[in-house]
Design a protein around this motif. Sequence first.
Motif, short mmCIF file in Angstrom:
data_model
loop_
_atom_site.label_atom_id
_atom_site.label_comp_id
_atom_site.label_asym_id
_atom_site.label_seq_id
_atom_site.Cartn_x
_atom_site.Cartn_y
_atom_site.Cartn_z
N GLY A 21 0.82 -1.21 0.00
CA GLY A 21 0.00 0.00 0.00
C GLY A 21 0.86 1.26 0.00
N PRO A 22 0.20 2.39 -0.05
CA PRO A 22 0.94 3.65 -0.11
C PRO A 22 1.59 3.99 1.23
CG PRO A 22 -1.39 4.09 0.06
CD PRO A 22 -1.25 2.60 -0.09
N THR A 23 2.70 4.65 1.16
CA THR A 23 3.38 5.09 2.36
C THR A 23 2.62 6.29 2.92
OG1 THR A 23 5.45 4.38 1.40
CG2 THR A 23 5.59 5.89 3.25
N PRO A 24 2.42 6.36 4.22
CA PRO A 24 1.68 7.50 4.78
C PRO A 24 2.47 8.80 4.59
CG PRO A 24 2.59 6.14 6.52
CD PRO A 24 2.83 5.42 5.24
N PRO A 25 1.77 9.92 4.42
CA PRO A 25 2.47 11.20 4.22
C PRO A 25 3.20 11.62 5.49
CG PRO A 25 0.12 11.56 4.45
CD PRO A 25 0.32 10.09 4.39
N VAL A 26 4.31 12.30 5.28
CA VAL A 26 5.12 12.80 6.37
C VAL A 26 5.28 14.30 6.17
CG1 VAL A 26 7.36 12.69 7.51
CG2 VAL A 26 6.34 10.62 6.58
N ALA A 27 5.05 15.09 7.21
CA ALA A 27 5.19 16.54 7.10
C ALA A 27 6.64 16.89 6.78
CB ALA A 27 4.76 17.20 8.40
N GLN A 28 6.82 17.75 5.79
CA GLN A 28 8.15 18.17 5.38
C GLN A 28 8.42 19.59 5.85
OE1 GLN A 28 10.27 16.10 3.67
NE2 GLN A 28 8.70 14.56 4.01
N PRO A 29 9.66 19.93 6.11
CA PRO A 29 9.96 21.31 6.52
C PRO A 29 9.82 22.27 5.34
CG PRO A 29 11.98 20.06 6.27
CD PRO A 29 10.85 19.09 6.11
N GLY A 30 9.59 23.53 5.64
CA GLY A 30 9.51 24.55 4.59
C GLY A 30 8.07 24.90 4.27
N ARG A 31 7.85 25.47 3.08
CA ARG A 31 6.53 25.90 2.66
C ARG A 31 5.63 24.68 2.46
NH1 ARG A 31 6.90 30.07 -2.20
NH2 ARG A 31 4.94 30.80 -1.38
N SER A 32 4.36 24.84 2.81
CA SER A 32 3.43 23.74 2.62
C SER A 32 3.14 23.58 1.14
CB SER A 32 2.14 24.03 3.39
OG SER A 32 1.58 25.24 2.91
N PRO A 33 2.79 22.38 0.70
CA PRO A 33 2.53 22.15 -0.73
C PRO A 33 1.29 22.93 -1.18
CG PRO A 33 2.01 20.20 0.55
CD PRO A 33 2.65 21.16 1.49
N MET A 34 1.36 23.45 -2.41
CA MET A 34 0.26 24.22 -2.98
C MET A 34 -0.07 23.67 -4.36
SD MET A 34 1.11 28.18 -2.05
CE MET A 34 2.72 28.26 -2.79
N SER A 35 -1.28 23.94 -4.80
CA SER A 35 -1.67 23.56 -6.14
C SER A 35 -0.97 24.47 -7.15
CB SER A 35 -3.18 23.67 -6.31
OG SER A 35 -3.57 25.03 -6.22
N GLN A 36 -1.00 24.07 -8.42
CA GLN A 36 -0.36 24.89 -9.45
C GLN A 36 -1.06 26.24 -9.57
OE1 GLN A 36 2.46 24.10 -11.13
NE2 GLN A 36 2.39 26.18 -11.88
N LYS A 37 -2.38 26.26 -9.41
CA LYS A 37 -3.13 27.51 -9.49
C LYS A 37 -2.72 28.46 -8.36
CE LYS A 37 -7.85 29.23 -9.89
NZ LYS A 37 -9.26 28.87 -9.89
#
Length: 160
Positions: free
Chosen positions: A42-58
């Motif tokens: 199964g998929p690996t659970p997401p892990v919070a990364q340092p820095g800016r949070s992910p954003m959509s392309q828009k």
Amino acid sequence: MDHDRTAAPLTAEEADARARRLITEAYAPTSHRDETPLPAYGPTPPVAQPGRSPMSQKATDASALMLSGSVAALSVGGAMSLVLYTLGQVDPVTLAIGGAAPVALVLAAGSLLKAVGCAKAAAAPTEVHNHFNGPVRQETTSVSSTTRGLFAKNRNDIPK
């Protein structure tokens, strides 16, 4: 080899060894190793990364547009401030002309760019040559509309 406060005091050699270990650990590069086991499937659970949070392309595009607009506003505002500061000792009519001059320059540049765009669009269309072998059925549909106002209606129905 942590020392318990209730135990006997460290010997000189033990204290020296502990001090060296603590100094070595303090100057060692920091790192983190995640020892939790990965799931077997199964998929690996997401892990919070340092820095800016992910954003959509828009959202990324909107952010870049806002940053670019702020830089443009800063330069126009700075030029306006310089003009008004320079003209601060003159009569009000000259001051008004000096304040309106940068705006008129921007409007003139926009009008020039629009005229160049219209001239480019009115230029001769590119000539296309298609060479086919066998029976060919070619259909061309052109849809154009002018939408203006707050409640513009778009019809995207292309006849078949």
